[in-house]
Motif scaffolding. Structure first.
Motif, PDB file in Angstrom:
ATOM      1  N   ASP B 101       0.835  -1.216   0.000  1.00 36.13           N
ATOM      2  CA  ASP B 101       0.000   0.000   0.000  1.00 36.13           C
ATOM      3  C   ASP B 101       0.862   1.255   0.000  1.00 36.13           C
ATOM      4  N   SER B 102       2.035   1.172   0.651  1.00 36.57           N
ATOM      5  CA  SER B 102       2.907   2.348   0.676  1.00 36.57           C
ATOM      6  C   SER B 102       3.489   2.624  -0.718  1.00 36.57           C
ATOM      7  N   LEU B 103       3.508   1.606  -1.582  1.00 40.32           N
ATOM      8  CA  LEU B 103       4.002   1.808  -2.956  1.00 40.32           C
ATOM      9  C   LEU B 103       2.888   2.281  -3.886  1.00 40.32           C
ATOM     10  N   ASN B 104       1.665   1.812  -3.647  1.00 30.05           N
ATOM     11  CA  ASN B 104       0.548   2.207  -4.503  1.00 30.05           C
ATOM     12  C   ASN B 104      -0.753   2.078  -3.716  1.00 30.05           C
ATOM     13  N   MET B 105      -1.334   3.217  -3.394  1.00 30.70           N
ATOM     14  CA  MET B 105      -2.580   3.213  -2.619  1.00 30.70           C
ATOM     15  C   MET B 105      -3.809   3.162  -3.512  1.00 30.70           C
ATOM     16  N   LYS B 106      -3.619   3.482  -4.797  1.00 27.52           N
ATOM     17  CA  LYS B 106      -4.786   3.575  -5.690  1.00 27.52           C
ATOM     18  C   LYS B 106      -5.240   2.210  -6.197  1.00 27.52           C
ATOM     19  N   SER B 107      -4.312   1.280  -6.277  1.00 28.99           N
ATOM     20  CA  SER B 107      -4.620  -0.012  -6.882  1.00 28.99           C
ATOM     21  C   SER B 107      -5.612  -0.813  -6.033  1.00 28.99           C
ATOM     22  N   HIS B 108      -6.452  -1.595  -6.713  1.00 26.61           N
ATOM     23  CA  HIS B 108      -7.386  -2.491  -6.017  1.00 26.61           C
ATOM     24  C   HIS B 108      -6.862  -3.922  -6.003  1.00 26.61           C
ATOM     25  N   LEU B 109      -5.634  -4.092  -6.471  1.00 20.01           N
ATOM     26  CA  LEU B 109      -5.070  -5.440  -6.575  1.00 20.01           C
ATOM     27  C   LEU B 109      -4.888  -6.091  -5.198  1.00 20.01           C
ATOM     28  N   ILE B 110      -4.304  -5.361  -4.264  1.00 19.18           N
ATOM     29  CA  ILE B 110      -4.010  -5.957  -2.956  1.00 19.18           C
ATOM     30  C   ILE B 110      -5.301  -6.197  -2.145  1.00 19.18           C
ATOM     31  N   PRO B 111      -6.246  -5.234  -2.101  1.00 12.06           N
ATOM     32  CA  PRO B 111      -7.512  -5.556  -1.426  1.00 12.06           C
ATOM     33  C   PRO B 111      -8.223  -6.749  -2.069  1.00 12.06           C
TER      34      PRO B 111
END
Lengths: 253, 253
Positions: B101-111
């Motif tokens: 999340d610290s690298l990319n907060m916009k992506s929905h991949l990790i959630p």
């Protein structure tokens, strides 16, 4: 000048630069598309990031090798002396070579951008900015490789120096993050690393800000970063060109 | 001296043969002592630190994000085998997800990965990490991430069976003002309260929604209104059967 440009472009053909880089890029594209398709979500965005990151590295490495090996061969085959024996200024010689290398990079770059646009369908503004910043990154690398080849005169040393330059410039963000300079000079000896990093950060360009893959996926949000890239390119490219002029003017043949 | 040289010349092959045997014995001895030495294998290794990720990204956080997301997605899938999710260290998975999340907060991949894949563990207490992550990720922007809070509500209710946590998250979900969020995101806390046997809470939520609709604060689409009417009638029938008296509810609700 025109002859030098033609000569460099033909050199690319003779060295199989275009073919070699195209094949490498196609392999990297295929791997990126495969890896992107294995993701649970956001396959297209992942593919775009994989393609952008890998093709940037391939282009940078390819151009470093091409520039250093071409210049070294030109010195070894006495091509430099031959060209300089004609009525051509040394500045024109350097600029001709630079422009030739840049056009060679552009020949590979244009199809790359078209394929990225077709395969990943990125944000148009993001793609334009990504392409422009990657081109200026390549120009900085080409300038440095040319300068390193002129100064060091040995292809291996020039290649290693150019790789080191590219790696350090790309790591500059971490260096800047790690710098915590001492409050007063008495503490300076305890902060040799930080002082060294500060010194390096003044000499090397901030290539870590160039060609962000996220621009392809999310467009541009930070205009300040773009300003830094613009000024950095505007300062650093002439800096290396003038240094190359100075070095080449002093050379005895 | 000459004798020594002559002797070396005559016997050197024997000397080297015995030296070879000696070094070979050393290699066998070394093998015997290191035979049981195995590389430590972690299903999920510790998450890289902030400095390491900055260095590894070479300035391109998006590229590294996608690479590490793939690494997290495929963790445990090694040496052509699969490992059950119950054997994973979920505290480390949580650290990885926070780092990504610290690298990319916009992506929905990790959630997506958290709610669709890592929430499937049969060791239900581990889903607490997934719920915490989804809660923290969504809290940055509830309007954009209402779906992930809903997922956290569902996991808390269905997997962890922690109704208090589900209610807490449902109340957070109700705070969203996203235009694309369906109306049930507002009603979720009522559904859960009712399931918990807290008729007062359910009554309060529904009453609040009706008031908002009457006062024109919230426009409710026709199909949502149809569903609301059905739901309210159903719930009112149930509440009547239970002899529910709304006057006994605390005014604080």
């Amino acid at each position: 000048m025109k002859q030098i440009l033609k000569y460099i472009l033909k050199n690319g053909l003779r060295d199989r630069l275009y073919l070699g880089l195209f094949i490498t890029l196609i392999v990297s594209f295929s791997i990126s598309i495969f890896l992107g398709s294995t993701m649970l979500a956001e396959q297209k965005q992942s593919t775009a990031a994989f393609i952008a990151g890998s093709s940037r590295a391939i282009l940078a490495i390819g151009m470093i090798l091409f520039v250093c090996l071409s210049i070294n061969r030109a010195f070894e085959n006495k091509e430099v002396e031959f060209i300089l024996s004609k009525s051509i200024a040394r500045e024109q010689f350097i600029l001709g070579y630079l422009l030739g290398f840049f056009l060679a990079a552009l020949l590979i770059f244009i199809p790359l951008v078209l394929i990225i646009a077709l395969v990943t369908k990125p944000s148009i503004a993001g793609l334009i900015i990504w392409s422009c910043t990657l081109l200026s990154e390549l120009l900085i690398i080409i300038c440095f490789s040319l300068l390193a080849s002129l100064i060091l005169k040995n292809s291996f040393s020039a290649i290693m120096a150019s790789f080191a330059f590219y790696t350090i410039s790309r790591l500059m963000g971490v260096f800047v993050m790690a710098i915590e300079l001492p409050q007063d000079l008495a503490e300076a000896k305890n902060h040799i690393l930080a002082t060294g990093l500060k010194f390096l950060s003044a000499l090397f360009p901030r290539l870590d800000l160039f060609a962000q893959s996220s621009w392809l996926n999310y467009g541009i949000n930070d205009a300040y970063g773009l300003k830094i890239i613009f000024w950095q390119s505007l300062i650093y490219i002439p800096l290396m060109i003038f240094m190359a002029f100075h070095d080449f003017k002093k050379k005895q043949f | 001296m000459l004798d020594l040289r002559l002797s070396y010349h005559l016997h050197s092959h024997k000397i080297f043969f015995w030296l070879f045997i000696l070094v070979f014995s050393c290699q066998i001895f070394f093998w015997k002592n290191t035979e049981k030495f195995r590389i430590a294998f972690d299903i999920v290794p510790p998450a890289p630190s902030k400095y390491l990720t900055s260095a590894l990204s070479f300035g391109d956080n998006e590229f590294l994000f996608r690479i590490l997301a793939m690494r997290l997605q495929n963790s445990g899938d090694v040496f052509a085998g699969f490992i059950s999710l119950k054997n994973y260290d979920y505290s480390r998975i949580y650290d990885w997800m926070k780092m990504l999340d610290s690298l990319n907060m916009k992506s929905h991949l990790i959630p997506s990965l958290a709610s669709s894949y890592y929430a499937q563990t049969t060791k239900y207490e581990d889903t607490r990490y997934v719920i915490d992550y989804l809660d923290e990720h969504s809290s940055h922007n509830i309007d954009e991430n209402w779906w992930w809070i809903f997922q956290a509500v569902f996991i808390a209710k269905a997997n962890l069976k922690d109704m208090n946590r589900a209610l807490e998250l449902a109340q957070k979900l109700a705070q969203n003002n996203a235009k694309n969020a369906p109306f049930w995101t507002k009603q979720m806390s009522a559904f859960i309260s009712e399931e918990m046997g807290d008729g007062c809470m359910a009554f309060s939520v529904i009453q609040k929604l009706i008031k908002e609709s009457e006062n024109g604060v919230r426009q409710i689409p026709l199909h949502e209104m149809e569903f609301m009417r059905y739901f309210i009638n159903e719930r009112l029938r149930k509440l009547k059967n239970q002899k529910f008296d709304p006057r006994k509810c605390s005014k604080n609700l």
